[in-house]
Each structure stands twice: as structure tokens, then as C-alpha cells.
Enzyme design. Structure first.
Site, PDB file in Angstrom:
ATOM      1  N   ARG A  47      34.404 -38.609  35.743  1.00 49.76           N
ATOM      2  CA  ARG A  47      33.209 -39.373  36.107  1.00 49.76           C
ATOM      3  C   ARG A  47      33.522 -40.860  36.000  1.00 49.76           C
ATOM      4  O   ARG A  47      33.504 -41.446  34.919  1.00 49.76           O
ATOM      5  CB  ARG A  47      32.035 -39.002  35.192  1.00 49.76           C
ATOM      6  CG  ARG A  47      30.722 -39.700  35.543  1.00 49.76           C
ATOM      7  CD  ARG A  47      29.612 -39.238  34.597  1.00 49.76           C
ATOM      8  NE  ARG A  47      28.329 -39.850  34.933  1.00 49.76           N
ATOM      9  CZ  ARG A  47      27.905 -41.024  34.479  1.00 49.76           C
ATOM     10  NH1 ARG A  47      28.680 -41.727  33.646  1.00 49.76           N
ATOM     11  NH2 ARG A  47      26.737 -41.512  34.835  1.00 49.76           N
ATOM     12  N   SER A 116      23.165 -30.587  36.689  1.00 50.68           N
ATOM     13  CA  SER A 116      22.368 -31.192  35.629  1.00 50.68           C
ATOM     14  C   SER A 116      20.945 -30.655  35.697  1.00 50.68           C
ATOM     15  O   SER A 116      20.372 -30.532  36.783  1.00 50.68           O
ATOM     16  CB  SER A 116      22.332 -32.717  35.782  1.00 50.68           C
ATOM     17  OG  SER A 116      23.621 -33.269  35.638  1.00 50.68           O
ATOM     18  N   LYS A 145      23.528 -43.405  30.071  1.00 51.37           N
ATOM     19  CA  LYS A 145      22.487 -43.359  31.104  1.00 51.37           C
ATOM     20  C   LYS A 145      21.220 -43.961  30.513  1.00 51.37           C
ATOM     21  O   LYS A 145      20.496 -43.313  29.782  1.00 51.37           O
ATOM     22  CB  LYS A 145      22.245 -41.916  31.568  1.00 51.37           C
ATOM     23  CG  LYS A 145      23.401 -41.361  32.390  1.00 51.37           C
ATOM     24  CD  LYS A 145      22.974 -40.156  33.206  1.00 51.37           C
ATOM     25  CE  LYS A 145      24.077 -39.729  34.154  1.00 51.37           C
ATOM     26  NZ  LYS A 145      23.657 -38.616  35.040  1.00 51.37           N
TER      27      LYS A 145
END
Length: 217
Positions: A47, A116, A145
């Protein structure tokens, strides 16, 4: 035939490491991924948000060489076409990314697709559409996040009860709070900075792996 069976995917959820080169302080990502695996990381998600497409493809391929060497499942975050291009083991997609059905069409039946989920409804839908596992969170507040509010332990437990596919908890997890997830019926934890921001990555991964083993098995 999938390169990994459902049981192997379930087992690989134990310590799921999500890369983020922003934490590496100049260290090379393939090297630190290897250090994480040597410490006990059982699954790797690539990621990286700050790379051009060419840089992304090149670095993702280098990390794949490491995960292949250790036979550790390896998925790409969001980028379904790149996952196919480098022949990664699969992809992890969010609720706002390419839909699961589209991703499956591109990757075929044999690749791992993680999704997710933040609610029971999202979890059940993902399983019905063929997801291989769920990433559920954020279970604690997280700097990775900023807009992700913490999920309640009750919701996490309800999601685990509602699906048969593996569930990995993610979001703000570190060695100091991982025990709060005991009893939630998760199959493992996913972490970013708890491994990749550590000075000694192998040691950090090993500590987390040992803690998770104690309450999962």
C-alpha cells in the site's frame, strides 16, 4: 486452483503487514518486508500512495520477489490492474474502490480478494460477492487514515459472527493495545506503523506475532 487454500488464507491473517514507505526513514522496502516476515509477518499488503505508476509497478515487483521467496501471500492495495500485471496473489479493495465483481472479472477465480468492511451489512455483502477475507476497522483511532473513526468491539464481534470467511482487524493496533481484541473471534491483526516505523522491524513483528498467537490459539 487458488495458490492458497481458504485455510492457508485464514492462517495467514495472524500478522498482516501493510506497507507504508513514509515510515522507513530511508530504508529499502524490500529489505524491511523481509525483516518483517522473518519476525513473523504472515501476509503482506503493498500500500503505497506517493508513487508514480511506473515506480509503483517496479517497487511492487521487488517486494513480490521477497514474498515469493518465503511463500507469504501478497496483495496489492486498490490497484487491480497492477496486481494482475505483476501476478500478485491478489488485491485488497475498499468500499469506494473498484467493485469486487469487477476485480474478480479482471483477476479471475484463483486470486485472493480482500475487502474492507465497517458494518455487518458490508461484510455480509462482500462475502456473498466472493470476497476471500475481510479487513475490518479502524478498531482504534489511527493516524494512517484520518477520517476513520474507531469501530466498536461489539461491531467487530458481530461482523465475525456474521461471516464464515477470515476477518483481520485493522487500525491503530500496536503491542500496547492488541490484547483489547482478545475474544473478538478475529483471525488476526493488520498493522502498518507498529511494524514499519519500528527501529528493529524483525523484533517488532516478532513481539506482535507472539502476542497474537497467545490469544488466537
Amino acid at each position: 486452483m487458488k495458490p492458497y487454500t481458504t485455510q492457508e488464507i485464514k492462517n495467514a491473517m495472524r500478522l498482516y503487514a501493510v506497507t507504508d514507505s513514509a515510515w522507513l526513514q530511508g530504508r529499502e522496502l524490500p529489505q524491511v518486508v523481509e525483516e518483517a516476515i522473518l519476525g513473523g509477518a504472515t501476509f503482506i499488503q503493498f500500500r503505497e500512495k506517493q508513487l508514480s505508476r511506473d515506480e509503483f509497478v517496479e517497487l511492487a515487483g521487488k517486494v513480490k520477489n521477497v514474498t515469493d521467496q518465503y511463500h507469504v501471500p501478497y496483495v496489492i492495495n486498490d490497484e487491480v490492474e497492477i496486481a494482475k500485471l505483476i501476478n500478485a496473489d491478489g488485491v485488497h479493495i475498499g468500499q469506494n474502490d473498484k467493485t469486487l465483481t469487477e476485480a474478480r472479472k479482471i483477476l479471475g477465480p484463483d486470486k485472493i480478494i480482500g475487502v474492507s468492511a465497517h458494518t455487518v451489512e458490508e461484510a455480509v455483502e462482500a462475502e456473498a460477492n466472493g470476497a476471500d477475507y475481510l479487513g475490518v476497522g479502524a478498531v482504534f483511532s489511527t493516524s494512517t487514515k484520518q477520517d476513520a473513526g474507531a469501530l466498536s468491539k461489539e461491531t467487530l464481534q458481530a461482523i465475525c459472527d456474521a461471516v464464515a470467511i477470515p476477518v483481520v482487524a485493522i487500525g491503530g493496533i500496536h503491542a500496547g493495545n492488541v490484547w483489547q481484541l482478545k475474544g473478538c473471534k478475529i483471525d488476526g491483526i493488520a498493522v502498518v506503523s507498529a511494524i514499519f516505523a519500528a527501529d528493529d522491524i524483525t523484533k517488532a513483528a516478532n513481539e506482535l506475532s507472539n502476542q497474537v498467537k497467545k490469544f488466537l490459539y
